[in-house]
Design a protein around this motif. Sequence first.
Motif, PDB file in Angstrom:
ATOM      1  N   UNK A  47       0.504  -0.892  -0.064  1.00 59.80           N
ATOM      2  CA  UNK A  47       0.030   0.001   0.197  1.00 59.80           C
ATOM      3  C   UNK A  47       1.089   1.290  -0.063  1.00 59.80           C
ATOM      4  N   UNK A  48       2.508   0.804   0.611  1.00 61.81           N
ATOM      5  CA  UNK A  48       2.622   2.110   0.276  1.00 61.81           C
ATOM      6  C   UNK A  48       3.393   2.407  -0.294  1.00 61.81           C
ATOM      7  N   UNK A  74      -5.374  -2.245  -7.848  1.00 55.26           N
ATOM      8  CA  UNK A  74      -6.190  -1.568  -6.944  1.00 55.26           C
ATOM      9  C   UNK A  74      -5.316  -0.697  -5.713  1.00 55.26           C
ATOM     10  N   UNK A  75      -4.047  -1.294  -5.123  1.00 53.20           N
ATOM     11  CA  UNK A  75      -3.061  -0.376  -4.309  1.00 53.20           C
ATOM     12  C   UNK A  75      -3.287   0.900  -5.192  1.00 53.20           C
ATOM     13  N   UNK A  76      -2.361   1.087  -6.797  1.00 53.76           N
ATOM     14  CA  UNK A  76      -1.722   1.276  -7.995  1.00 53.76           C
ATOM     15  C   UNK A  76      -2.556   3.103  -8.025  1.00 53.76           C
ATOM     16  N   UNK A  77      -3.940   2.193  -8.219  1.00 53.28           N
ATOM     17  CA  UNK A  77      -5.158   3.516  -8.009  1.00 53.28           C
ATOM     18  C   UNK A  77      -5.263   4.275  -7.527  1.00 53.28           C
ATOM     19  N   UNK A  78      -6.048   3.488  -6.189  1.00 54.71           N
ATOM     20  CA  UNK A  78      -6.393   4.528  -5.438  1.00 54.71           C
ATOM     21  C   UNK A  78      -5.029   5.299  -4.989  1.00 54.71           C
ATOM     22  N   UNK A  79      -3.979   5.089  -5.061  1.00 56.19           N
ATOM     23  CA  UNK A  79      -2.363   5.429  -4.450  1.00 56.19           C
ATOM     24  C   UNK A  79      -2.590   6.833  -5.563  1.00 56.19           C
ATOM     25  N   UNK A 129     -10.123  -5.185  -0.102  1.00 57.21           N
ATOM     26  CA  UNK A 129      -9.848  -4.762  -1.891  1.00 57.21           C
ATOM     27  C   UNK A 129     -10.363  -3.242  -0.726  1.00 57.21           C
ATOM     28  N   UNK A 130     -11.010  -3.327  -0.228  1.00 55.52           N
ATOM     29  CA  UNK A 130     -11.800  -1.525   0.044  1.00 55.52           C
ATOM     30  C   UNK A 130     -10.316  -1.379   1.909  1.00 55.52           C
ATOM     31  N   UNK A 131      -9.333  -1.788   2.062  1.00 51.33           N
ATOM     32  CA  UNK A 131      -8.608  -2.043   2.814  1.00 51.33           C
ATOM     33  C   UNK A 131      -7.302  -1.131   2.098  1.00 51.33           C
ATOM     34  N   UNK A 132      -7.178  -1.625   1.151  1.00 57.74           N
ATOM     35  CA  UNK A 132      -5.903  -1.520   0.113  1.00 57.74           C
ATOM     36  C   UNK A 132      -5.982  -0.081  -0.209  1.00 57.74           C
ATOM     37  N   UNK A 133      -7.473  -0.166  -1.322  1.00 55.37           N
ATOM     38  CA  UNK A 133      -8.050   1.087  -1.104  1.00 55.37           C
ATOM     39  C   UNK A 133      -7.769   2.388  -0.670  1.00 55.37           C
ATOM     40  N   UNK A 134      -8.024   2.252   0.688  1.00 57.43           N
ATOM     41  CA  UNK A 134      -8.216   3.123   1.782  1.00 57.43           C
ATOM     42  C   UNK A 134      -6.685   3.777   1.850  1.00 57.43           C
ATOM     43  N   UNK A 136      -3.514   2.642   0.357  1.00 58.86           N
ATOM     44  CA  UNK A 136      -3.567   3.224  -0.478  1.00 58.86           C
ATOM     45  C   UNK A 136      -2.945   4.408  -1.094  1.00 58.86           C
ATOM     46  N   UNK A 137      -4.566   5.018  -0.797  1.00 52.50           N
ATOM     47  CA  UNK A 137      -5.037   6.451  -1.221  1.00 52.50           C
ATOM     48  C   UNK A 137      -4.167   7.543   0.086  1.00 52.50           C
ATOM     49  N   UNK A 138      -4.573   7.097   0.989  1.00 53.44           N
ATOM     50  CA  UNK A 138      -3.742   8.041   2.598  1.00 53.44           C
ATOM     51  C   UNK A 138      -1.474   7.692   1.647  1.00 53.44           C
TER      52      UNK A 138
END
Length: 237
Positions: A47-48, A74-79, A129-134, A136-138
């Motif tokens: 995620x980081x 998912x991680x890349x997109x949210x990041x 996937x919710x956790x990954x997205x949140x 990675x967004x952060x």
Amino acid sequence: MSEASVPPAEPAPAPRRSALPAALTVLTVVSGFVDAVSYLGLGRVFAANMTGNVIIIGFAAAGAPGFSVLGSVTSLGAFLAGAVCAGRLTGVFAGRARATWVRSVFVTEAVLLAVATAVAFAWPGGATYTLIAVLAWAMGLRNATVRKLGVPDMTTTVLTMTLTGFASESSLAGGTAPRTGRRIASVVAMLAGATLGALLVLHHGLGWPLLVGTLLVAAAAAGYREPASDADDIRSA
């Protein structure tokens, strides 16, 4: 008045040091927690560290087992979405004190980590996937902000260039070894966060390491201060 009777000028007060390096060191620790959670608990996804996700997608594309293309994408997109938000925030806070802008980003990251913490406790073993997205967004929000700040050797999520500088500019390499303490602190912080995060994930699940990370970021936001300066605004960051 004679020259002898002129009182000596008082020495100028020593300039206050920025609290930013200390705050970024705390965030580096949190990166270790976040990637421990995402890699060990969310299907071998980062995620980081986005370099890791690009490599994982390549591994999966080659047929290597145990890697999730969907999780990494998912991680890349949210990041990237988080980084876009950081760019927007830069415009919103343009011309304001740097401390206000940075503290706002820290608070936003703490809120996102708190959301991830609540999800992890509410649905243990689910909502991957919710956790990954949140998360990675952060991390995207933070990374774009740290890039704008441009503090040398304090990217908070990757250590490749920090380690490169540590070795290539060392006295052994004929250099002057600049910022050695800061570079070592970054490595130790990441290692400590990853180790403690992994221990918590392996023995207590995903919620507790995320809670600790949330509290650390909140503490960094609460304790962050900057010397007052007319030039110390977002444009000079």
